[in-house]
Design an enzyme around this catalytic site. Structure first.
Site, PDB file in Angstrom:
ATOM      1  N   ASP A  86      -6.060   0.840  -9.343  1.00  0.00           N
ATOM      2  CA  ASP A  86      -7.163   1.752  -9.662  1.00  0.00           C
ATOM      3  C   ASP A  86      -7.735   1.504 -11.060  1.00  0.00           C
ATOM      4  OD1 ASP A  86      -6.912   2.900  -7.161  1.00  0.00           O
ATOM      5  OD2 ASP A  86      -5.545   4.470  -7.838  1.00  0.00           O
ATOM      6  N   SER A  99       0.844  -1.194   0.000  1.00  0.00           N
ATOM      7  CA  SER A  99       0.000   0.000   0.000  1.00  0.00           C
ATOM      8  C   SER A  99       0.877   1.241   0.000  1.00  0.00           C
ATOM      9  CB  SER A  99      -0.903   0.016   1.236  1.00  0.00           C
ATOM     10  OG  SER A  99      -1.413   1.336   1.414  1.00  0.00           O
TER      11      SER A  99
END
Ligand code: S3P
Length: 420
Positions: free
Chosen positions: A306, A157
């Site tokens: 994304d 992340s």
């Protein structure tokens, strides 16, 4: 209808958040061009103003007055992080060592996204963070001195990695974050460009505490690759298209989507490569292509996280099966993006199957079009708007406003290209 012509996209959203935040620690005025105009980046801008940073728009160039090592003042109001996970998580790290008391709040979606992934490691550094509800906003931060940390991330992340590195800028000793896979490295690139001491050793990044302010910068922010991905998909799927997308960020940690579509058979070429403050930039040319199904593996996920809703759309038009594995992180984005994209594509007649950690889809299938449930999620709204270019009926979105989160004007730009 064909998509023809040239476009230039808004500045990269991830880089824009970081450029604003890091400029606050600068030794003078930073000038940022092509800052992302979306609501999320504006949220970071307002949060910084609330902490006493001066930011002004001067004819499109954003000037941030750096305040040196200790630039932040006690905010008068809670920091409202709106819909923006990047604002909430990075600002927590940025402010953790500064002597101010800050309440972090967010909208309905952000208040259901896990924040413990950031505040647990920050607490290990000595940060004083308390959550009213176990792992969610609202949070209360009381800044104080921090210890250095060596932290092994359980998942890749960039937001968590960045929060810890930012806290490390003011910790006692060198802070190291090790990631299980590569995630976007905009924090590392920009901190280095602004003079911070960083050591990068594969997937381990160490930062030394700042002994002097960061150097203010002039930065023309590259076009957003995640925004480009919608136009790449549109160009690949709409017959007879030939599009050029100018000056897009092609940082290697962001373009796994490009490699994935090339593996599907996409004709996308890269030209005019350049670099600014460690960020690679180039022009992309996209032409309509016949596609075949592929499998996306867990180690690729962080570098196209994304863009995964677009992989579902591309998979519906590719020959054979497309499978996405290891993408459970998608369930904690602005919406549960696995369920959101599967439900919409199913509703339009795609042969898509939900899995705990992704989806599989068989193509090619015609898409009916019609109702879109956006779940208030900009990337779902934009993916289905692109799908609408090849569907039988016009899409009807339950919410178009959410697109302003990352790309105000997106629908008009898509329409202008397809009118030519
Ligand atoms: C971002 C990192 C990614 C991405 C998000 C922006 C960033 O999230 O999904 O849109 O700017 O660092 P994670 O760090 O949670 O993977």
């Amino acid at each position: 209808m064909a998509l023809q012509g040239e476009i230039k996209l808004p500045g990269d959203k991830s880089i824009s958040h970081r450029a604003l935040m890091f400029s606050a620690l600068g030794d003078g005025v930073s000038r940022l061009d092509n800052l992302n105009p979306g609501v999320d980046v504006r949220t970071t801008w307002e949060a910084l103003i609330n902490c006493g940073i001066q930011i002004e728009d001067k004819n499109g160039a954003v000037h941030v007055q750096g305040g040196g090592l200790r630039p932040f003042q006690q905010p008068e109001r809670a920091l409202n992080c709106g819909n923006s996970g990047t604002t909430a998580r990075l600002m927590l790290g940025l402010l953790a060592a500064h002597p101010i008391h800050v309440q972090f709040i967010g909208d309905h979606s952000l208040s259901r996204r896990p924040m413990d992934r950031v505040f647990r490691p920050l607490q290990q550094m000595g940060a004083n963070v308390s959550a009213q509800e176990r792992k969610f906003l609202p949070l209360m931060l009381s800044g104080r001195g921090l210890w250095a940390l060596e932290y092994r991330l359980p998942y890749a992340s960039a937001q968590v990695k960045s929060a810890i590195l930012l806290a490390g800028l003011h910790a006692r000793g060198s802070t190291t974050v090790k990631s299980p896979a590569y995630s976007r490295d905009h924090t590392e690139q920009l901190l280095k460009a602004m003079g911070a001491k960083l050591k990068i050793n594969g997937r381990a990044v160490s930062v030394s505490p700042l002994t002097k302010p960061l150097q203010a910068i002039d930065f023309s922010i590259p076009g957003d690759f995640s925004a480009a991905a919608f136009f790449i998909t549109a160009g690949l799927l709409v017959p007879d298209s030939d599009l050029v997308i100018r000056q897009v960020g092609v940082n290697p940690t962001r373009i796994a989507f490009l490699h994935a579509v090339q593996e599907m058979g996409a004709q996308v070429t890269i030209a005019n490569r350049n670099e600014i403050h460690g960020e690679a930039v180039a022009d992309l040319r996209v032409r309509t292509s016949a596609l075949k199904g592929i499998t996306i593996h867990p180690e690729q996920i962080a570098n196209l996280i994304d863009e995964l809703p677009l992989i579902a759309l591309l998979g519906s038009q590719a020959t054979g099966e497309t499978v996405v594995n290891g993408a459970e992180e998608l369930r904690v984005k602005e919406s549960d993006r696995i369920t959101s994209i599967v439900n919409n594509m199913l509703g339009w007649g795609a042969k898509i199957f939900e899995r705990p950690d992704g989806f599989s889809i068989e193509g090619p299938t015609p898409l009916s079009g019609g109702i879109v449930t956006t779940y208030g999620d900009h990337r779902i709204a934009m993916t289905m708007s692109v799908a609408g270019l090849i569907s039988e009926q016009t899409p009807v979105l339950d919410n178009t406003k959410c697109i302003d989160i990352s790309h105000p004007g997106f629908l008009d730009e898509l329409r202008d290209l397809s009118d030519k």
